[in-house]
Design a protein around this motif. Structure first.
Motif, PDB file in Angstrom:
ATOM      1  N   LEU A   1      70.669   8.906 -45.784  1.00  0.00           N
ATOM      2  CA  LEU A   1      70.449   8.523 -44.385  1.00  0.00           C
ATOM      3  C   LEU A   1      69.626   7.244 -44.269  1.00  0.00           C
ATOM      4  O   LEU A   1      69.873   6.424 -43.384  1.00  0.00           O
ATOM      5  CB  LEU A   1      69.786   9.668 -43.620  1.00  0.00           C
ATOM      6  N   LEU A   2      68.664   7.058 -45.151  1.00  0.00           N
ATOM      7  CA  LEU A   2      67.888   5.816 -45.113  1.00  0.00           C
ATOM      8  C   LEU A   2      68.766   4.619 -45.476  1.00  0.00           C
ATOM      9  O   LEU A   2      68.625   3.548 -44.885  1.00  0.00           O
ATOM     10  CB  LEU A   2      66.679   5.902 -46.036  1.00  0.00           C
ATOM     11  N   ARG A   3      69.657   4.794 -46.436  1.00  0.00           N
ATOM     12  CA  ARG A   3      70.569   3.692 -46.792  1.00  0.00           C
ATOM     13  C   ARG A   3      71.506   3.354 -45.643  1.00  0.00           C
ATOM     14  O   ARG A   3      71.765   2.187 -45.376  1.00  0.00           O
ATOM     15  CB  ARG A   3      71.405   4.083 -48.015  1.00  0.00           C
ATOM     16  N   SER A   4      72.026   4.382 -44.961  1.00  0.00           N
ATOM     17  CA  SER A   4      73.038   4.140 -43.927  1.00  0.00           C
ATOM     18  C   SER A   4      72.446   3.854 -42.548  1.00  0.00           C
ATOM     19  O   SER A   4      72.980   3.039 -41.807  1.00  0.00           O
ATOM     20  CB  SER A   4      74.013   5.315 -43.838  1.00  0.00           C
ATOM     21  N   GLN A   5      71.352   4.534 -42.196  1.00  0.00           N
ATOM     22  CA  GLN A   5      70.804   4.405 -40.848  1.00  0.00           C
ATOM     23  C   GLN A   5      69.418   3.779 -40.799  1.00  0.00           C
ATOM     24  O   GLN A   5      68.947   3.408 -39.737  1.00  0.00           O
ATOM     25  CB  GLN A   5      70.760   5.776 -40.170  1.00  0.00           C
TER      26      GLN A   5
END
Length: 91
Positions: free
Chosen positions: A22-26
């Motif tokens: 989630l940190l990579r994508s959002q």
């Protein structure tokens, strides 16, 4: 922002993978944990997730806070971790 709910029986490696993804994508994610065992699993997951992000030159910062969660039966106090991705410091 995506919210992950962590319990005392949650697997830290699985949560860490979700945090990193989630940190990579959002760029941010929120976690909620009720009780000492759940908070322990959440903190372990954050430490593991930092390792998962090193290859992407990312690190994380978090802001913990207490929040009240209302259910039909009762009001519970949870620890909410707002987690954000930041560029990793040069080695």
């Amino acid at each position: 922002m995506e919210t992950l709910r962590v319990s005392g029986t949650s697997r830290p490696n699985a949560i860490a993978g979700a945090i990193a993804a989630l940190l990579r994508s959002q760029g941010q994610v929120e976690m909620q944990a009720i009780g000492p065992a759940a908070v322990n699993q959440a903190v372990k997951a954050l430490a593991i997730a930092r390792g998962y992000l090193t290859g992407d030159q990312l690190d994380l910062v978090t802001q913990p806070e207490f929040v009240k969660l209302e259910t039909p039966q009762e009001e519970r106090t949870a620890v909410k971790f707002t987690v954000r991705a930041i560029p990793a410091a040069p080695a």
